[in-house]
Scaffold this motif. Structure first.
Motif, PDB file in Angstrom:
ATOM      1  N   ASP A   1       4.326  -7.438  -2.195  1.00  0.00           N
ATOM      2  CA  ASP A   1       5.084  -7.889  -3.359  1.00  0.00           C
ATOM      3  C   ASP A   1       6.417  -8.465  -2.881  1.00  0.00           C
ATOM      4  OD1 ASP A   1       6.867  -8.035  -5.567  1.00  0.00           O
ATOM      5  OD2 ASP A   1       5.735  -6.486  -6.620  1.00  0.00           O
ATOM      6  N   PRO A   2       6.619  -9.785  -2.984  1.00  0.00           N
ATOM      7  CA  PRO A   2       7.857 -10.382  -2.474  1.00  0.00           C
ATOM      8  C   PRO A   2       9.097 -10.015  -3.294  1.00  0.00           C
ATOM      9  CG  PRO A   2       6.569 -12.032  -3.623  1.00  0.00           C
ATOM     10  CD  PRO A   2       5.724 -10.789  -3.566  1.00  0.00           C
ATOM     11  N   PHE A   3       8.912  -9.551  -4.524  1.00  0.00           N
ATOM     12  CA  PHE A   3      10.060  -9.164  -5.340  1.00  0.00           C
ATOM     13  C   PHE A   3      10.532  -7.757  -4.981  1.00  0.00           C
ATOM     14  CE2 PHE A   3       7.837 -12.332  -7.924  1.00  0.00           C
ATOM     15  CZ  PHE A   3       8.867 -13.232  -8.145  1.00  0.00           C
ATOM     16  N   LYS A   4       9.591  -6.825  -4.868  1.00  0.00           N
ATOM     17  CA  LYS A   4       9.933  -5.440  -4.551  1.00  0.00           C
ATOM     18  C   LYS A   4      10.026  -5.187  -3.047  1.00  0.00           C
ATOM     19  CE  LYS A   4       7.663  -3.599  -8.656  1.00  0.00           C
ATOM     20  NZ  LYS A   4       6.545  -2.748  -9.116  1.00  0.00           N
ATOM     21  N   LYS A   5       9.502  -6.124  -2.242  1.00  0.00           N
ATOM     22  CA  LYS A   5       9.496  -5.990  -0.776  1.00  0.00           C
ATOM     23  C   LYS A   5       8.690  -4.769  -0.332  1.00  0.00           C
ATOM     24  CE  LYS A   5      12.548  -9.356  -0.402  1.00  0.00           C
ATOM     25  NZ  LYS A   5      12.035 -10.664  -0.677  1.00  0.00           N
ATOM     26  N   ILE A   6       7.566  -4.544  -0.993  1.00  0.00           N
ATOM     27  CA  ILE A   6       6.691  -3.435  -0.634  1.00  0.00           C
ATOM     28  C   ILE A   6       5.232  -3.906  -0.601  1.00  0.00           C
ATOM     29  CG2 ILE A   6       8.201  -1.634  -1.581  1.00  0.00           C
ATOM     30  CD1 ILE A   6       6.282  -1.539  -4.024  1.00  0.00           C
ATOM     31  N   TYR A   7       4.432  -3.144   0.128  1.00  0.00           N
ATOM     32  CA  TYR A   7       2.991  -3.365   0.146  1.00  0.00           C
ATOM     33  C   TYR A   7       2.375  -2.546  -0.984  1.00  0.00           C
ATOM     34  CZ  TYR A   7       3.742  -5.281   4.781  1.00  0.00           C
ATOM     35  OH  TYR A   7       4.184  -6.039   5.828  1.00  0.00           O
ATOM     36  N   ALA A   8       1.232  -3.005  -1.452  1.00  0.00           N
ATOM     37  CA  ALA A   8       0.509  -2.279  -2.488  1.00  0.00           C
ATOM     38  C   ALA A   8      -0.980  -2.410  -2.221  1.00  0.00           C
ATOM     39  CB  ALA A   8       0.852  -2.826  -3.867  1.00  0.00           C
ATOM     40  N   MET A   9      -1.709  -1.388  -2.617  1.00  0.00           N
ATOM     41  CA  MET A   9      -3.154  -1.440  -2.464  1.00  0.00           C
ATOM     42  C   MET A   9      -3.793  -0.978  -3.774  1.00  0.00           C
ATOM     43  SD  MET A   9      -5.640  -0.171   0.615  1.00  0.00           S
ATOM     44  CE  MET A   9      -4.976   1.457   0.714  1.00  0.00           C
ATOM     45  N   LYS A  10      -4.686  -1.775  -4.267  1.00  0.00           N
ATOM     46  CA  LYS A  10      -5.476  -1.435  -5.450  1.00  0.00           C
ATOM     47  C   LYS A  10      -6.887  -1.205  -4.955  1.00  0.00           C
ATOM     48  CE  LYS A  10      -6.460  -1.312  -9.933  1.00  0.00           C
ATOM     49  NZ  LYS A  10      -5.913  -0.364 -10.873  1.00  0.00           N
ATOM     50  N   SER A  11      -7.415   0.005  -5.190  1.00  0.00           N
ATOM     51  CA  SER A  11      -8.753   0.321  -4.704  1.00  0.00           C
ATOM     52  C   SER A  11      -9.694   0.634  -5.856  1.00  0.00           C
ATOM     53  CB  SER A  11      -8.708   1.499  -3.729  1.00  0.00           C
ATOM     54  OG  SER A  11      -8.310   2.669  -4.399  1.00  0.00           O
ATOM     55  N   PHE A  12     -10.967   0.376  -5.613  1.00  0.00           N
ATOM     56  CA  PHE A  12     -12.015   0.574  -6.602  1.00  0.00           C
ATOM     57  C   PHE A  12     -13.180   1.293  -5.936  1.00  0.00           C
ATOM     58  CE2 PHE A  12      -9.728  -3.317  -7.366  1.00  0.00           C
ATOM     59  CZ  PHE A  12      -9.393  -3.251  -8.710  1.00  0.00           C
ATOM     60  N   LEU A  13     -13.778   2.251  -6.641  1.00  0.00           N
ATOM     61  CA  LEU A  13     -14.944   2.959  -6.146  1.00  0.00           C
ATOM     62  C   LEU A  13     -16.163   2.599  -6.993  1.00  0.00           C
ATOM     63  CD1 LEU A  13     -13.412   6.504  -5.578  1.00  0.00           C
ATOM     64  CD2 LEU A  13     -13.820   4.719  -3.880  1.00  0.00           C
ATOM     65  N   SER A  14     -17.346   2.747  -6.393  1.00  0.00           N
ATOM     66  CA  SER A  14     -18.574   2.413  -7.111  1.00  0.00           C
ATOM     67  C   SER A  14     -18.843   3.359  -8.270  1.00  0.00           C
ATOM     68  CB  SER A  14     -19.765   2.404  -6.154  1.00  0.00           C
ATOM     69  OG  SER A  14     -19.929   3.682  -5.567  1.00  0.00           O
ATOM     70  N   ASN A  15     -18.139   4.506  -8.341  1.00  0.00           N
ATOM     71  CA  ASN A  15     -18.329   5.423  -9.462  1.00  0.00           C
ATOM     72  C   ASN A  15     -17.474   5.043 -10.672  1.00  0.00           C
ATOM     73  OD1 ASN A  15     -15.742   6.238  -8.823  1.00  0.00           O
ATOM     74  ND2 ASN A  15     -16.304   8.298  -8.183  1.00  0.00           N
ATOM     75  N   GLY A  16     -16.786   3.882 -10.575  1.00  0.00           N
ATOM     76  CA  GLY A  16     -15.985   3.399 -11.685  1.00  0.00           C
ATOM     77  C   GLY A  16     -14.520   3.776 -11.622  1.00  0.00           C
TER      78      GLY A  16
END
Length: 177
Positions: free
Chosen positions: A98-113
């Motif tokens: 995120d260039p505004f917050k200067k942090i990395y982020a991860m959005k994860s998804f599992l096959s169980n929803g």
């Protein structure tokens, strides 16, 4: 009818001008994402996790990490299977900066929803990474990745209070492509 068309036309022109004037953060984002470039590629190996009954469950793991959107995000796909070929873990994640917050982020998804918004930190550029999240029913999970470009070791821990940690996961992979 003509007034609706004029409003639509002016709205389109206004939105087009706003988009055209938005800053381009791609150089900054690409530079930040280069700090995780060691992770790119196809990885294979073995792993285990603690089941709800407290026993270790072993699996054969494949992780595939690819650059997307002109190297501004990394797509991560992991699959774990038993020796019999049964899928026990199937996940997809998007790692971004995120260039505004200067942090990395991860959005994860599992096959169980299920899905989660996780933090991601660089402990040592292109070598050691940490990521984790708060558990919805309480507690925290954190993972530490050590990656030298050939070998990937990842350990996961759970804490009910954020201070005392118990190992719940380990994965050891080698780069195959």
């Amino acid at each position: 009818m003509k007034s609706y068309m004029l409003v639509a036309l002016f709205s389109f022109i206004y939105i087009s001008n706003v988009i055209a004037q938005m800053p381009d953060f791609s150089k900054e984002v690409k530079a930040a994402m280069l700090q995780v470039s060691v992770m790119e590629g196809k990885w294979e190996g073995k792993g285990w996790r603690i089941n709800p009954n407290g026993e270790k469950a072993y699996s054969n793991v494949e992780e595939n990490l690819q650059w997307k959107l002109d190297s501004t995000i990394m797509l991560i796909e992991g699959v774990g299977k038993t020796d019999e070929g049964n899928v026990v873990h199937n996940a997809l994640a998007v790692l971004s900066f995120d260039p505004f917050k200067k942090i990395y982020a991860m959005k994860s998804f599992l096959s169980n929803g299920m899905s989660t918004d996780a933090y991601f930190e660089i402990v040592e550029k292109n070598k050691i990474f940490k990521w984790g999240f708060d558990v919805p029913n309480g507690g925290k999970i954190q993972y530490t990745i050590t990656n030298d470009g050939t070998n990937w070791k990842e350990e996961g821990e759970y804490s009910a209070d954020g201070e005392n940690w118990n190992k719940i996961f380990e994965m050891n992979l080698v780069k195959v492509k």
